[in-house]
Write a protein that holds these residues in place. Structure first.
Motif, PDB file in Angstrom:
ATOM      1  N   ARG A  41       0.836  -1.210   0.000  1.00 19.69           N
ATOM      2  CA  ARG A  41       0.000   0.000   0.000  1.00 19.69           C
ATOM      3  C   ARG A  41       0.873   1.263   0.000  1.00 19.69           C
ATOM      4  NH1 ARG A  41      -5.559   1.181   0.999  1.00 19.69           N
ATOM      5  NH2 ARG A  41      -5.746   3.433   0.717  1.00 19.69           N
ATOM      6  N   GLU A  68       2.129   1.750  -3.510  1.00 19.75           N
ATOM      7  CA  GLU A  68       1.062   2.242  -4.387  1.00 19.75           C
ATOM      8  C   GLU A  68       0.818   3.738  -4.173  1.00 19.75           C
ATOM      9  OE1 GLU A  68      -1.816  -1.706  -4.715  1.00 19.75           O
ATOM     10  OE2 GLU A  68      -1.955  -0.409  -2.958  1.00 19.75           O
ATOM     11  N   CYS A 122       8.048  -3.475  -5.836  1.00 17.18           N
ATOM     12  CA  CYS A 122       6.738  -3.041  -6.329  1.00 17.18           C
ATOM     13  C   CYS A 122       6.889  -2.007  -7.443  1.00 17.18           C
ATOM     14  CB  CYS A 122       5.911  -2.447  -5.192  1.00 17.18           C
ATOM     15  SG  CYS A 122       5.239  -3.650  -4.024  1.00 17.18           S
ATOM     16  N   VAL A 125       1.553  -4.115  -9.272  1.00 20.65           N
ATOM     17  CA  VAL A 125       1.248  -2.822  -8.653  1.00 20.65           C
ATOM     18  C   VAL A 125       0.987  -1.749  -9.700  1.00 20.65           C
ATOM     19  CG1 VAL A 125       2.216  -0.968  -7.242  1.00 20.65           C
ATOM     20  CG2 VAL A 125       2.482  -3.353  -6.543  1.00 20.65           C
ATOM     21  N   TRP A 126      -0.168  -1.122  -9.566  1.00 20.68           N
ATOM     22  CA  TRP A 126      -0.557   0.050 -10.353  1.00 20.68           C
ATOM     23  C   TRP A 126      -0.828   1.195  -9.393  1.00 20.68           C
ATOM     24  CZ3 TRP A 126      -2.185   0.247 -15.758  1.00 20.68           C
ATOM     25  CH2 TRP A 126      -1.962  -0.956 -16.443  1.00 20.68           C
TER      26      TRP A 126
END
Length: 373
Positions: free
Chosen positions: A101, A104, A153, A174-175
């Motif tokens: 998270r 991201e 990531c 991961v986007w």
């Protein structure tokens, strides 16, 4: 020299130190909190016009010391109102959060700002480990794993998996991705020799943002030396821009005026907003030597003592210029983070400090850098 405008966004409305941690919230008021956030965003945006190179926001949990549990929320607002200044978290306690998270959100901030994000990642203070019910003895191992996972990531393009001692993700993609392939520059805490060595092994920046003890500059010097030793062993030489130091700052028309403003603000910060977790810190330090223990939090030094030790910037523009030059000559740091919203300092006084920086302090170092070049 580069300069950072730093703020933890402190809560200025307590009349006494809470008698326990976490801080009870009976004095919290949403309208007042919105004003704190508005003032912070206004100051962070104004920092670009003042010539600061970067802005940084602290992250705190369950305390009035700083009311920002996620700096990236405020930085995203600043990103939309600025075009040049770097945006740093100072810092995100990576071992206590979901590293995916974090990756991201940081990538999103980087895209939103067109590549201006700086990932300030830290182990976190002991009270944060209590908040998340995590053993602080695991902090270094968790941090190392989290940093590597965050980097993966950003750089892995395929669907992939991750398994380590503390994190397990069976399927990841991961986007969004950051603007550059490697991702935002990383900034780690520089509060211990071990942290300095780890940062050098990752070629990250290091920063000491909160200087509590009167011998803090000696400690920072030892951390920088350790960083340089690891870099030399790996065959590279770090530039001064990799080293950052943060200090409470007040710039006014005269030395006395600045001292009259900063002294009560420091008293509020260290006698009201800090100290409720000291007993627990001593207990943790007994089992995890030194971690999170700053003895002078219990007997905060005076402004005069801080000035003598060089751990604040306070005075007229000419005085502050001299203080910064002495700091640079002593440590070789390339970035100074100015903590101007200290405790209950008024927004008007903060704005005045910023404008004195823009009018006199920043130009003095631009001139010196041109002569050096």
């Amino acid at each position: 020299m580069k300069f950072c405008y730093f703020t933890p966004v402190p809560w200025p409305h307590l009349d006494r130190r809470p008698d326990h941690w976490p801080f009870p919230t009976e004095t919290f008021d949403a309208t007042q909190a919105a004003a704190c956030y508005d003032n912070a965003i206004e100051q962070l945006v104004h920092a670009e016009a003042c010539g600061f190179d970067m802005v940084g926001i602290g992250e705190d949990h369950m305390t009035a010391y700083g009311i920002v549990p996620n700096p990236m929320l405020l930085l995203s607002a600043v990103a939309r109102q600025t075009s040049r200044i770097k945006l740093a978290t100072m810092g995100t306690p990576a071992p206590l959060l979901n590293p995916v998270r974090v990756a991201e959100e940081m990538a999103m901030l980087d895209v939103l700002s067109n590549g201006r994000a700086i990932a300030g990642l830290i182990r976190g203070v002991p009270q944060n480990y209590a908040a998340y019910n995590v053993d602080p003895a695991e902090s270094r191992e968790r941090f190392a794993e989290a940093v590597e996972l965050i980097e993966r990531c950003w750089t892995n393009d395929d669907v992939w998996s991750w398994t380590s001692t503390h994190y397990n993700f069976p399927s990841l993609s991961v986007w969004p991705k950051p603007v550059t392939k490697r991702g935002p520059p990383m900034l780690f805490s520089g509060n211990s020799v071990e942290s300095g060595r780890f940062a050098a092994s990752r070629r990250a920046m290091i920063g000491a943002i909160h200087l509590y003890n009167l011998d803090a500059l000696n400690r920072v010097a030892s951390v920088i030396d350790a960083y340089k030793e690891v870099a030399a062993a790996d065959g590279w030489t770090p530039d001064q821009g990799r080293f950052l130091i943060g200090l409470p700052t007040c710039i006014a028309s005269t030395d006395q005026e600045a001292a009259d403003r900063l002294a009560p603000a420091l008293d509020y910060q260290f006698n009201i907003l800090s100290g409720t977790y000291n007993q627990e810190k001593r207990r943790i330090a007994a089992t995890t030597p030194g971690y999170g223990l700053s003895p002078t939090e219990e007997e905060p030094p005076s402004l005069h003592q801080r000035l003598e030790s060089g751990i604040v910037l306070c005075g007229s523009p000419a005085t502050v210029i001299d203080q910064i030059r002495r700091l640079h000559d002593r440590l070789g740091v390339g970035t100074v983070a100015m903590h101007m919203q200290v405790g209950l300092m008024t927004p008007a006084h903060v704005r005045e400090s910023m404008d004195h920086f823009a009018d006199a302090v920043r130009p003095a170092f631009q001139a010196r850098e041109a002569v050096t070049s």
